[in-house]
Write an enzyme that holds these catalytic residues in place. Structure first.
Site, short mmCIF file in Angstrom:
data_model
loop_
_atom_site.label_atom_id
_atom_site.label_comp_id
_atom_site.label_asym_id
_atom_site.label_seq_id
_atom_site.Cartn_x
_atom_site.Cartn_y
_atom_site.Cartn_z
N GLU A 147 0.86 -1.19 0.00
CA GLU A 147 0.00 0.00 0.00
C GLU A 147 0.90 1.24 0.00
OE1 GLU A 147 -3.49 -0.24 2.28
OE2 GLU A 147 -3.97 1.89 2.09
N ARG A 148 0.65 2.11 -0.97
CA ARG A 148 1.49 3.32 -1.12
C ARG A 148 2.96 2.96 -1.32
NH1 ARG A 148 -3.01 5.71 -2.44
NH2 ARG A 148 -4.52 5.68 -0.76
N ASN A 161 -3.52 -1.85 7.41
CA ASN A 161 -4.80 -2.37 6.95
C ASN A 161 -4.61 -3.88 6.84
OD1 ASN A 161 -6.21 0.10 6.63
ND2 ASN A 161 -5.14 0.46 4.69
N GLU A 193 -10.82 4.51 8.71
CA GLU A 193 -10.99 4.21 7.29
C GLU A 193 -11.62 2.82 7.07
OE1 GLU A 193 -7.04 5.04 5.64
OE2 GLU A 193 -7.69 7.10 5.25
N ARG A 201 -11.79 17.47 9.55
CA ARG A 201 -10.93 16.29 9.68
C ARG A 201 -9.66 16.59 10.48
NH1 ARG A 201 -8.65 12.63 4.63
NH2 ARG A 201 -6.78 11.91 5.71
N LYS A 239 0.41 10.82 13.62
CA LYS A 239 1.04 11.38 12.42
C LYS A 239 1.54 12.79 12.68
CE LYS A 239 -1.39 8.60 8.98
NZ LYS A 239 -2.01 8.52 7.64
N ASP A 245 -2.74 14.38 6.65
CA ASP A 245 -2.19 13.14 6.12
C ASP A 245 -0.95 13.38 5.26
OD1 ASP A 245 -1.99 10.48 5.67
OD2 ASP A 245 -3.67 10.33 4.27
N GLU A 300 3.97 9.31 -0.54
CA GLU A 300 2.60 9.22 -1.06
C GLU A 300 2.12 10.54 -1.67
OE1 GLU A 300 -0.22 7.84 1.81
OE2 GLU A 300 -1.94 8.21 0.51
N TRP A 340 -14.91 13.34 1.31
CA TRP A 340 -13.78 12.92 2.12
C TRP A 340 -13.28 13.99 3.09
CZ3 TRP A 340 -13.36 7.86 2.04
CH2 TRP A 340 -12.24 7.24 2.62
O1 GCW Z 1 -2.20 8.13 4.03
C1 GCW Z 1 -3.35 7.37 4.11
C2 GCW Z 1 -3.22 6.43 2.99
C3 GCW Z 1 -3.79 5.07 3.25
C4 GCW Z 1 -3.25 4.58 4.57
C5 GCW Z 1 -3.71 5.53 5.65
C6 GCW Z 1 -3.17 5.20 7.03
C7 GCW Z 1 -2.58 2.39 5.24
O2 GCW Z 1 -3.78 7.01 1.84
O3 GCW Z 1 -3.39 4.25 2.19
O4 GCW Z 1 -3.60 3.25 4.86
O5 GCW Z 1 -3.26 6.82 5.38
O6 GCW Z 1 -2.22 5.84 7.46
O7 GCW Z 1 -3.70 4.31 7.69
#
Ligand code: GCW
Length: 681
Positions: free
Chosen positions: A161-162, A204, A288, A338, A362, A367, A395, A543
């Protein structure tokens, strides 16, 4: 030249000036026999072999010859070298001493534990590779952060993923890969920069991955964990919160249900029967669409604590991610935000988590955008362990096609003063645990590696992986030191090569910001895959990542009086600064305020003119990078030259597309022409 992987900064190039070390390089004296020290011995042996063209002899310590000594402060009698043992009492378990004791003919690589010895070895090899003098060598080092962690987002089918550099090195075709050579090489790369923990699967956790904690896969997890452990790296797994149902056939995964509690306790015991050094779980719950305690009317505290109780007897940890937000939002509702979510969800839970739970936050509230303010949750929970999360995978910052060196961004985050406990409450003092005396804390990041031959897609993206490790070992290292080290170790010492690559890296973040979303507003990327411009890509989706651009203005009002109130989540004086239209830093203006296009920035430019200027400039900067890189033809390995050249060409196309789309969009919205009359498509 290449087998199946490129050795990045561990190539151990032949030294230009090998004579100056020749005395000490032919003998390795080993004082302890542990798996980790054996890894250090092997590393040293291979490195000396490659740098000096000799086969060093490995002997037990002590020897009478000139030698490099590997040991711990318990296995080497330090008094004999005039070193007080107390030197080590103040050092944490991972610390070490490097010393050239010339009279005794020994270079000492002495760890407090064998883990320290391994780090000392990598440090010493860095000194040799950079051909620094060892005459007065005496260095004492210890990492500032306790947990220094890599998060793989690898799926068991081999996809990532990413991921922007091929497939997983861990998994393939719904199983572990047969050949774990690259896992070992990865372990070397990780421990060479001091990373001491890793979660090997995506946060995930899908169907098959749920079974990673079952007997079907645990023997394989153990094999991988053993390799990592031999480089002092602790293995964690991401788990599916619904495991008690999916693996255990229970009717619920309610954390307060006794059967669920028992199931987790037994499960954890089983895991530790395979992997006694297992680190614990990384958990993305109620985020998510992933399952979590909310389904049962429970919260994060109950959710995390049931796992923590199960892990406690084994010293295991729960790394609970705070990336929790309501993904669906109505654009008319200007109060839901958000950016507020992590703080709103977690702040009030302070003090309720068990002490082997760590919240992973984070760096920004949204994000991993090219520019975001620091998450206000960092520092806001004085009685709850926190870990900071960065994303090395690019990403939203060019996906390892575009060059975007993130060390300067991370340094800004680490140096940011939250004022949580008055002036000087920097993010780095939260992450290293000192501000609040956290029991566990540190820094984690989403990995950027895959099975591409150079590991990271764009070879220059290796610098982000390298720099992450060095920076979190010691957040006070300067960007300059880290960058120079990486370039020298990877490309050698040609001053022209060093100068041009350093220039490109150090300017690349700003350049990327210049041609993408302006002034901290973020997003404007293509939905789903997140590469390339799409100004309204998310604007009309639910979103919750709006920029609210219309004919009159742009930006998100996050002020206390008229906006979402997000600015009020900061401690003073940050809250006041961000809340104020006059004082909010330009680069974050549109994150915090909705303004007309004619609004004057502190720089003196209007918002609209700033947008035009930066977007033309961004493209020019990429053109300049291309020229600089082209001047290195013949000075770096051909395939690396071609790899970066190809990426730069794609970066240029991307930058042009961004420039043109952004400029035309805002010209057409605002009706205000570019003062310099440059072409707008
Ligand atoms: O940055 C977003 C991404 C998702 C990612 C999510 C996360 C792993 O687009 O792909 O899922 O964050 O950090 O959980």
């Amino acid at each position: 030249l290449l087998t199946n992987s490129y050795h990045c900064w561990l190539q151990y190039r032949k030294l230009e000036n090998a004579e100056k070390y020749s005395k000490i390089a032919s003998t390795i004296a080993v004082a302890d026999d542990t798996v980790v020290i054996n890894s250090a011995v092997n590393e040293l042996k291979n490195a000396l072999n490659s740098m000096f063209d000799i086969t060093p002899s490995v002997q037990p310590f002590p020897t009478n010859e000139y030698s490099i000594v590997l040991g711990t402060y318990e296995s080497v009698d330090l008094e004999e070298f005039g070193i007080a043992r107390e030197l080590f009492s103040n050092l944490n378990e991972e610390g070490y001493l490097l010393k050239y004791a010339e009279n005794q003919k020994q270079v000492l690589l002495i760890g407090k534990t064998d883990q320290g010895t391994l780090y000392a070895t990598f440090h010493f090899l860095r000194i040799l590779q950079r051909e620094e003098s060892i005459d007065d060598l005496e260095i004492i080092e210890a990492p500032k952060n306790q947990l220094r962690m890599m998060n793989q987002w690898d799926n068991i089918d081999g996809s990532i993923e990413r991921g922007y550099s091929g497939n997983s090195i861990f998994f393939n075709d719904n199983d572990f890969t047969n050949d774990l050579t690259r896992v070992r090489d990865y372990a070397r790369l990780l421990s060479s920069v001091g990373v001491n923990a890793i979660s090997i699967n995506n946060v995930n956790v899908w169907d098959i991955e749920t079974n990673l904690i079952s007997e079907k896969f645990l023997p394989k997890v153990k094999e991988v964990a053993d390799i990592l452990e031999s480089y002092a790296i602790t293995t964690y797994l991401s788990i599916n919160y619904a495991s008690p149902m999916e693996l255990g056939n229970l009717e619920s995964a309610d954390p307060l249900n006794e059967e669920v509690e028992k199931w987790w306790a037994e499960k954890v015991e089983e895991i530790y029967s395979y992997i006694p050094e297992f680190g614990g779980f990384v958990v993305k719950a109620d985020s998510e669409g992933r399952p979590g305690p909310f389904t049962y009317g429970r919260g994060h505290v109950e959710g995390a604590n049931v796992l923590a109780r199960a892990l406690k007897p084994f010293n295991g940890k729960v790394v609970w991610r705070c990336f929790v937000y309501n993904c669906l939002q109505d654009w008319r509702d200007r109060k839901t935000d958000r950016a507020r979510a992590a703080y709103d969800n977690f702040k009030s839970l302070d003090g309720q988590f068990l002490d082997n739970v760590i919240l992973q936050i984070k760096n920004g509230p949204m994000d991993f955008q090219v520019r975001e303010p620091v998450s206000p949750l960092l520092g806001a929970m004085k009685d709850t362990n926190q870990v900071l999360e960065f994303q090395i995978a690019q990403e939203y910052t060019g996906q390892q096609i575009d060059v975007c060196y993130l060390i300067p961004q991370w340094k800004e985050v680490l140096n940011f003063d939250t004022y949580a406990k008055g002036e000087g409450s920097t993010v780095k003092s939260i992450a290293d645990g000192s501000l609040y005396g956290y029991k566990h804390s540190g820094i984690a990041a989403v990995s950027n590696i895959g099975d591409d031959i150079n590991w990271t897609g764009n070879t220059l993206a290796q610098a982000n992986f390298y720099g992450f490790g060095r920076l979190i070992w010691n957040p006070d290292l300067t960007t300059d030191e880290i960058t120079k080290d990486w370039i020298h170790l990877t490309f050698g010492n040609d001053p022209k090569v060093v100068e041009e690559i350093e220039y490109m890296l150090l300017h690349s973040w700003r350049t990327y910001e210049n041609y993408t979303a302006p002034l901290g507003v973020g997003w404007m990327v293509n939905p789903d895959h997140h590469y390339g411009p799409n100004v309204e890509g998310y604007e009309y989706s639910k979103w919750g990542t709006y920029h609210f651009a219309d004919r009159d203005g742009i930006g998100v009002d996050r002020t206390i009086e008229t906006g979402t109130g997000y600015a009020g989540q900061y401690f003073e004086p940050n809250a006041k600064v961000y809340n104020s239209l006059e004082n909010c830093p330009d680069e974050l203006l549109l994150f915090f305020h909705h303004v007309p296009y004619t609004h004057k920035l502190q720089s003196g430019e209007t918002v609209i003119q700033h947008i035009y200027n930066t977007h033309y400039q961004g493209v020019e900067e990429v053109e300049d990078f291309i020229q600089r890189w082209n001047s290195l033809k013949g000075k770096v390995e051909d395939w690396v030259f071609e790899n970066v050249k190809d990426r730069l060409q794609r970066q240029l196309e991307n930058a042009i597309e961004w420039r043109d789309r952004i400029n035309t969009y805002f010209y057409r919205k605002s009706g205000i022409p570019d003062q310099q009359g440059r072409p707008i498509y």
